[in-house]
Design a protein around this motif. Structure first.
Motif, PDB file in Angstrom:
ATOM      1  N   LEU A  67     105.508  27.430 -19.105  1.00 49.58           N
ATOM      2  CA  LEU A  67     105.577  28.810 -18.650  1.00 49.58           C
ATOM      3  C   LEU A  67     105.580  29.708 -19.874  1.00 49.58           C
ATOM      4  CD1 LEU A  67     107.549  30.487 -15.861  1.00 49.58           C
ATOM      5  CD2 LEU A  67     107.896  31.340 -18.168  1.00 49.58           C
ATOM      6  N   ASP A  68     104.640  30.643 -19.930  1.00 50.03           N
ATOM      7  CA  ASP A  68     104.604  31.650 -20.985  1.00 50.03           C
ATOM      8  C   ASP A  68     105.232  32.908 -20.404  1.00 50.03           C
ATOM      9  OD1 ASP A  68     104.027  33.611 -22.830  1.00 50.03           O
ATOM     10  OD2 ASP A  68     101.958  32.994 -23.167  1.00 50.03           O
ATOM     11  N   GLY A  69     106.461  33.182 -20.807  1.00 53.23           N
ATOM     12  CA  GLY A  69     107.231  34.271 -20.205  1.00 53.23           C
ATOM     13  C   GLY A  69     106.924  35.641 -20.759  1.00 53.23           C
ATOM     14  N   THR A  70     106.120  35.725 -21.799  1.00 55.61           N
ATOM     15  CA  THR A  70     105.747  37.014 -22.389  1.00 55.61           C
ATOM     16  C   THR A  70     104.239  36.978 -22.650  1.00 55.61           C
ATOM     17  OG1 THR A  70     106.376  36.129 -24.568  1.00 55.61           O
ATOM     18  CG2 THR A  70     108.006  37.484 -23.442  1.00 55.61           C
ATOM     19  N   LEU A  83      94.459  23.086 -25.023  1.00 59.71           N
ATOM     20  CA  LEU A  83      94.941  21.882 -25.698  1.00 59.71           C
ATOM     21  C   LEU A  83      95.572  20.891 -24.718  1.00 59.71           C
ATOM     22  CD1 LEU A  83      96.398  23.479 -28.954  1.00 59.71           C
ATOM     23  CD2 LEU A  83      94.246  22.241 -28.687  1.00 59.71           C
ATOM     24  N   GLY A  84      95.496  21.207 -23.426  1.00 64.83           N
ATOM     25  CA  GLY A  84      95.884  20.233 -22.419  1.00 64.83           C
ATOM     26  C   GLY A  84      97.032  20.597 -21.517  1.00 64.83           C
ATOM     27  N   ALA A  85      97.722  21.696 -21.784  1.00 66.36           N
ATOM     28  CA  ALA A  85      98.875  22.059 -20.961  1.00 66.36           C
ATOM     29  C   ALA A  85      98.440  22.743 -19.661  1.00 66.36           C
ATOM     30  CB  ALA A  85      99.812  22.980 -21.738  1.00 66.36           C
ATOM     31  N   GLU A  86      99.320  22.723 -18.702  1.00 69.84           N
ATOM     32  CA  GLU A  86      99.173  23.486 -17.463  1.00 69.84           C
ATOM     33  C   GLU A  86     100.087  24.699 -17.617  1.00 69.84           C
ATOM     34  OE1 GLU A  86     101.056  22.339 -13.460  1.00 69.84           O
ATOM     35  OE2 GLU A  86      99.019  21.510 -13.368  1.00 69.84           O
ATOM     36  N   VAL A  87      99.516  25.906 -17.662  1.00 71.47           N
ATOM     37  CA  VAL A  87     100.250  27.079 -18.119  1.00 71.47           C
ATOM     38  C   VAL A  87     100.377  28.137 -17.023  1.00 71.47           C
ATOM     39  CG1 VAL A  87     100.343  28.928 -19.838  1.00 71.47           C
ATOM     40  CG2 VAL A  87      99.462  26.675 -20.481  1.00 71.47           C
ATOM     41  N   THR A  88     101.592  28.609 -16.821  1.00 70.75           N
ATOM     42  CA  THR A  88     101.865  29.754 -15.958  1.00 70.75           C
ATOM     43  C   THR A  88     102.125  30.962 -16.841  1.00 70.75           C
ATOM     44  OG1 THR A  88     102.836  28.364 -14.229  1.00 70.75           O
ATOM     45  CG2 THR A  88     103.374  30.706 -14.170  1.00 70.75           C
ATOM     46  N   LEU A  89     101.287  31.987 -16.725  1.00 71.21           N
ATOM     47  CA  LEU A  89     101.443  33.213 -17.492  1.00 71.21           C
ATOM     48  C   LEU A  89     102.210  34.222 -16.661  1.00 71.21           C
ATOM     49  CD1 LEU A  89      97.792  33.665 -18.869  1.00 71.21           C
ATOM     50  CD2 LEU A  89      99.736  32.644 -20.062  1.00 71.21           C
ATOM     51  N   VAL A  90     103.315  34.730 -17.207  1.00 69.41           N
ATOM     52  CA  VAL A  90     104.114  35.729 -16.504  1.00 69.41           C
ATOM     53  C   VAL A  90     104.065  37.034 -17.286  1.00 69.41           C
ATOM     54  CG1 VAL A  90     106.391  36.337 -15.599  1.00 69.41           C
ATOM     55  CG2 VAL A  90     105.629  33.957 -15.548  1.00 69.41           C
ATOM     56  N   GLU A  91     103.692  38.105 -16.608  1.00 68.40           N
ATOM     57  CA  GLU A  91     103.601  39.425 -17.233  1.00 68.40           C
ATOM     58  C   GLU A  91     104.149  40.470 -16.262  1.00 68.40           C
ATOM     59  OE1 GLU A  91     103.387  42.628 -19.181  1.00 68.40           O
ATOM     60  OE2 GLU A  91     102.815  40.779 -20.251  1.00 68.40           O
ATOM     61  N   ARG A  92     105.045  41.311 -16.748  1.00 61.69           N
ATOM     62  CA  ARG A  92     105.687  42.261 -15.849  1.00 61.69           C
ATOM     63  C   ARG A  92     104.910  43.553 -15.646  1.00 61.69           C
ATOM     64  NH1 ARG A  92     110.965  43.820 -19.549  1.00 61.69           N
ATOM     65  NH2 ARG A  92     109.862  44.383 -21.461  1.00 61.69           N
ATOM     66  N   ASN A  93     104.025  43.898 -16.576  1.00 64.83           N
ATOM     67  CA  ASN A  93     103.282  45.139 -16.448  1.00 64.83           C
ATOM     68  C   ASN A  93     102.041  44.917 -15.581  1.00 64.83           C
ATOM     69  OD1 ASN A  93     100.994  47.065 -17.521  1.00 64.83           O
ATOM     70  ND2 ASN A  93     102.947  48.079 -17.936  1.00 64.83           N
ATOM     71  N   TYR A 144     107.714  29.098 -23.147  1.00 62.03           N
ATOM     72  CA  TYR A 144     107.231  29.693 -24.396  1.00 62.03           C
ATOM     73  C   TYR A 144     107.469  31.198 -24.353  1.00 62.03           C
ATOM     74  CZ  TYR A 144     103.887  31.042 -28.059  1.00 62.03           C
ATOM     75  OH  TYR A 144     103.289  31.577 -29.179  1.00 62.03           O
ATOM     76  N   LEU A 145     108.059  31.733 -25.419  1.00 56.29           N
ATOM     77  CA  LEU A 145     108.352  33.166 -25.506  1.00 56.29           C
ATOM     78  C   LEU A 145     107.793  33.742 -26.797  1.00 56.29           C
ATOM     79  CD1 LEU A 145     112.145  33.130 -24.455  1.00 56.29           C
ATOM     80  CD2 LEU A 145     110.190  33.627 -22.963  1.00 56.29           C
ATOM     81  N   ASP A 146     107.138  34.873 -26.684  1.00 59.34           N
ATOM     82  CA  ASP A 146     106.636  35.599 -27.850  1.00 59.34           C
ATOM     83  C   ASP A 146     106.927  37.090 -27.650  1.00 59.34           C
ATOM     84  OD1 ASP A 146     105.329  36.589 -30.065  1.00 59.34           O
ATOM     85  OD2 ASP A 146     103.309  36.292 -29.241  1.00 59.34           O
ATOM     86  N   PRO A 147     108.206  37.469 -27.670  1.00 60.62           N
ATOM     87  CA  PRO A 147     108.532  38.884 -27.444  1.00 60.62           C
ATOM     88  C   PRO A 147     108.085  39.755 -28.611  1.00 60.62           C
ATOM     89  CG  PRO A 147     110.499  37.671 -28.088  1.00 60.62           C
ATOM     90  CD  PRO A 147     109.405  36.650 -27.902  1.00 60.62           C
ATOM     91  N   MET A 148     107.763  41.003 -28.307  1.00 57.54           N
ATOM     92  CA  MET A 148     107.402  41.944 -29.365  1.00 57.54           C
ATOM     93  C   MET A 148     108.614  42.154 -30.266  1.00 57.54           C
ATOM     94  SD  MET A 148     105.250  44.931 -27.452  1.00 57.54           S
ATOM     95  CE  MET A 148     103.992  44.558 -26.229  1.00 57.54           C
ATOM     96  N   ALA A 177     117.612  38.930 -23.959  1.00 61.15           N
ATOM     97  CA  ALA A 177     118.053  38.509 -22.630  1.00 61.15           C
ATOM     98  C   ALA A 177     117.127  37.459 -22.017  1.00 61.15           C
ATOM     99  CB  ALA A 177     118.143  39.725 -21.701  1.00 61.15           C
ATOM    100  N   LEU A 178     116.042  37.117 -22.699  1.00 63.11           N
ATOM    101  CA  LEU A 178     115.108  36.126 -22.169  1.00 63.11           C
ATOM    102  C   LEU A 178     115.550  34.695 -22.446  1.00 63.11           C
ATOM    103  CD1 LEU A 178     111.701  37.731 -23.246  1.00 63.11           C
ATOM    104  CD2 LEU A 178     112.564  37.542 -20.907  1.00 63.11           C
TER     105      LEU A 178
END
Length: 226
Positions: A67-70, A83-93, A144-148, A177-178
């Motif tokens: 899960l990519d939370g950002t 690269l082989g992962a199954e990815v859920t992209l979460v975006e609040r905007n 996975y988190l990549d906050p600004m 808070a993530l």
């Protein structure tokens, strides 16, 4: 003011900032030469190693669930999926989420990349609340988190895309808070992308880190053998 528009020449959804006309428009594009080079770097690059993609998967267990939370414009998530992962992209905007959906649509339309697009899901939600749902406890192998990172005025000017995303979303003032909800949702590890000299997210020391040239990937293991 920012608003989405359709680029009729390429049928891409783009974002244009009226208050920054010199910037032109941006879009989520996952089929670029730059992203292809990142993918070609393989599973030994720091981001992939931090996620655990370099480790062999047991037969029949399926792809690594992430899960990519950002999600932002989705480049890291797409790279991880390639690269082989199954990815859920979460975006609040909702506007940025629309750009992500459009990028996935174009990937699915490309026979060379469609299989990667099938491993990506896009969800519009507030990540902290989404990850904290009881039914999402340990649902993903990796979060996975990549906050600004806050603009302290000392770093180089942000890219055009980053500046427009800051303008649109207001940045990630709630980034700390993530971490706890991410640990709730991950069964194996949480990976946090940070500038090389930035303090750890929420002031919490990671289990280990993978260093890049200007970035590092902090890993919070959920199991001793994570």
């Amino acid at each position: 003011m920012l608003g989405p528009e359709i680029d009729r020449g390429s049928e891409r959804l783009t974002l244009r900032a009226v208050h920054r006309p010199q910037y032109g428009s941006i879009c989520a594009d996952w089929l670029t030469p730059d992203l292809a080079r990142r993918i070609a770097a393989g599973r030994r690059q720091p981001m992939a190693k931090a996620a655990g993609l370099h480790k062999p998967r047991e037969p029949g267990i399926g792809p690594l669930r992430m899960l990519d939370g950002t999600a932002g414009l989705g480049r890291d998530g797409y790279t991880l999926a390639a690269l082989g992962a199954e990815v859920t992209l979460v975006e609040r905007n909702p506007t940025v989420c629309a750009l992500l959906q459009d990028a996935r649509r174009r990937v699915l339309d490309d026979p060379r990349a469609a299989a990667i697009g099938e491993r990506i899901r896009v969800i519009e939600a507030v990540s902290s609340a989404f990850m904290a749902l009881p039914e999402h406890r340990c649902r993903w192998d990796v979060v996975y988190l990549d906050p600004m990172y806050p603009d302290d005025g000392k770093a180089a000017l942000p890219s055009k895309e980053m500046q427009l995303l800051r303008d649109l979303t207001g940045g990630d003032a709630d980034a700390d808070a993530l971490l706890e909800p991410a640990l709730h949702a991950a069964s194996r590890r949480v990976v946090v992308k940070r500038p090389a000299k930035a303090p750890p997210l929420a002031g919490r020391k990671p289990s280990l880190s993978f260093d890049g040239t200007q970035l590092r990937f902090d890993v919070y293991l959920r199991q001793p053998n994570g």
